[in-house]
Design a protein around this motif. Structure first.
Motif, mmCIF file in Angstrom:
data_model
loop_
_atom_site.group_PDB
_atom_site.id
_atom_site.type_symbol
_atom_site.label_atom_id
_atom_site.label_comp_id
_atom_site.label_asym_id
_atom_site.label_seq_id
_atom_site.Cartn_x
_atom_site.Cartn_y
_atom_site.Cartn_z
ATOM 1 N N UNK A 216 0.874 -1.249 0.163
ATOM 2 C CA UNK A 216 0.054 -0.004 -0.099
ATOM 3 C C UNK A 216 0.921 1.355 -0.265
ATOM 4 N N UNK A 217 1.841 1.095 0.851
ATOM 5 C CA UNK A 217 2.744 2.304 0.776
ATOM 6 C C UNK A 217 3.544 2.599 -0.440
ATOM 7 N N UNK A 218 3.815 1.497 -1.022
ATOM 8 C CA UNK A 218 4.261 1.817 -2.619
ATOM 9 C C UNK A 218 3.451 2.194 -3.613
ATOM 10 N N UNK A 219 2.149 1.696 -3.848
ATOM 11 C CA UNK A 219 1.217 2.148 -4.566
ATOM 12 C C UNK A 219 0.792 3.314 -4.215
ATOM 13 N N UNK A 220 0.649 4.111 -3.046
ATOM 14 C CA UNK A 220 0.121 5.206 -2.597
ATOM 15 C C UNK A 220 1.226 6.422 -2.933
#
Length: 136
Positions: free
Chosen positions: A119-123
């Motif tokens: 999630x951190x990477x995608x956002x």
């Protein structure tokens, strides 16, 4: 619902001598120590030659579990076996309930951390910028 029976194999990883008792225990889903005690009791209580003949026949006839898994392509993905068997009786194979709960809790915590990283990477703004460049 069709159930596939697993073959009777010698468990060379968990066996003491040849893995015959461990293979029988795995086949029937019971603890190794129980099969070993039954085998020794039968050996000393009058069925000695019969038990020895069966054990040596199993040693010769049964295929090793590790060789069987390798020949049928049981590929491990590096994460090990994901299944958790909870034992309800002393003689059953598996983990005690408290240990199984700790095992599952640890698995879910590690999955939660992996999901947070995704999630951190995608956002992140880098992901958004790369996505925009790929659209061009």
């Amino acid at each position: 619902m069709t159930s596939v029976r697993k073959p009777l194999l010698r468990d060379d990883r968990n066996g003491k001598i040849a893995g015959v008792c461990a293979g029988v225990a795995d086949y029937f889903g019971i603890e190794n120590w129980l099969v070993r005690i039954i085998t020794l009791a039968a050996l000393f209580l009058g069925m000695g030659s019969f038990v020895l003949v069966l054990y040596f026949a199993g040693w010769i006839v049964l295929e090793k579990k590790s060789k069987h898994e390798a020949s049928f392509g049981a590929v491990s993905n590096g994460q090990g076996d994901d299944s958790v068997e909870v034992k309800t009786q002393v003689w059953q194979k598996g983990e005690p309930p408290k240990q199984a709960l700790q095992h599952l809790s640890h698995k879910f915590n590690s999955l939660e951390l992996r999901l947070r990283d995704i999630e951190r990477h995608v956002t992140s703004s880098t992901f958004q910028l790369n996505r925009e460049f790929n659209k061009l």
